[in-house]
Design an enzyme around this catalytic site. Sequence first.
Site, PDB file in Angstrom:
ATOM      1  N   GLU A  71       0.718  -1.236   0.129  1.00 52.71           N
ATOM      2  CA  GLU A  71       0.080   0.068  -0.033  1.00 52.71           C
ATOM      3  C   GLU A  71       0.830   1.222  -0.087  1.00 52.71           C
ATOM      4  O   GLU A  71       0.523   2.215  -0.488  1.00 52.71           O
ATOM      5  CB  GLU A  71      -1.013  -0.088   1.246  1.00 52.71           C
ATOM      6  CG  GLU A  71      -2.115  -0.936   0.952  1.00 52.71           C
ATOM      7  CD  GLU A  71      -1.588  -2.596   1.323  1.00 52.71           C
ATOM      8  OE1 GLU A  71      -2.497  -3.503   0.964  1.00 52.71           O
ATOM      9  OE2 GLU A  71      -0.601  -2.768   1.911  1.00 52.71           O
ATOM     10  N   HIS A  83     -10.063  -6.304  10.048  1.00 55.87           N
ATOM     11  CA  HIS A  83     -10.646  -6.436   8.758  1.00 55.87           C
ATOM     12  C   HIS A  83     -11.975  -5.792   8.643  1.00 55.87           C
ATOM     13  O   HIS A  83     -12.795  -6.202   7.966  1.00 55.87           O
ATOM     14  CB  HIS A  83     -10.581  -7.634   7.930  1.00 55.87           C
ATOM     15  CG  HIS A  83      -9.343  -8.238   7.778  1.00 55.87           C
ATOM     16  ND1 HIS A  83      -8.444  -8.685   8.477  1.00 55.87           N
ATOM     17  CD2 HIS A  83      -8.737  -8.507   6.276  1.00 55.87           C
ATOM     18  CE1 HIS A  83      -7.534  -9.177   7.808  1.00 55.87           C
ATOM     19  NE2 HIS A  83      -7.390  -9.012   6.615  1.00 55.87           N
TER      20      HIS A  83
END
Length: 341
Positions: free
Chosen positions: A70, A139
């Site tokens: 990322e 998550h």
Amino acid sequence: MAQKEHSKVIERELTMSRAMVEAIAHEMRENEEVFYMGEDVADYGGIFDSTQGLLDEFGYDRIMDVPISETAYLGAAVGAAQEGMRPIAELMFVDFFGVAMDQIYNQMAKNTYMSGGNVSVPLVLTAAVGGTYNDAAQHSQTLYGTFAHVPGLKVVVPSTAYDAKGLMHNAIRDDDPVMYMFHKRLMGIGWLPAPDGPKTPVPEEDYTIPFGSADVKREGDDVTIVTLGLHVHRALEAAESLADDGVSAEVVDLRSLVPLDTDTVVESVEKTGNLVVVDEDYRSFGVTGEIVASVAEENLGALDNVERLAIPDVPIPYSRPLENEVVPDVADIEAAVERTQ
């Protein structure tokens, strides 16, 4: 009160994921500087169907799978935006922003200011948010407030297919960086069933929904429920149940946090006198407190009763019963409303 952006009779219905893809495809056809990058967005079509079908039309040069870094690809997206392109970069899960915090917080959000306005960053950062399907603490977060807290980012959160398309068109055309946060549970994918509501009529032509334009999803007289994302639908379900008991609940969908449409919220509270704010983000230093404070600053005298529902200050559990305990549900909303009556 927010006005509907489209009055034409609409016959077809789309899931939220298809509405998003339709907007992206239109913008890519209109502007060759628009491209999409992220993990599993090309061949796989996005694990939440966020790019399903785009590769077939636009190819690998504009629908780009990236390595699991990322930091690297969000940094590349910022640079591409500053050079005149209009990238859409996807964080598969918003929780992963932590490994690219500098790129988001210190570059994407601040480079226009730091350059004295000499560069703009027309970057859309899409991110899957939310829990309710037992994916544990790394998550399952929403983190709306985290991004709304830093100056320089616009933050939008659609709850229906109609809103998802209009907000996506607006996001891609915006010259500022936009956090476009879609709830996994609302996308309409087979392995993660959506509640009733997010699949809506959607016009075939392009249209925009201005940021900072809340939508009254249900009108009422006794209490104002302010929320966003998944909890718009939980609030609407609660409102239906409360109506059987003679309580008329108005449901306000914020749609964007930055800019924030305080006027629509205050107008509703001035009518009902009671405010319930529901959020899937954490309670402390978050969206619920900001909404209550904003209303109090505008018209404290209008507030008779206030209730806040949000995730308590704990990591979101993996265990299904424990996750159900911390995420506000329909019964929690009903109970909060009843406490205001």
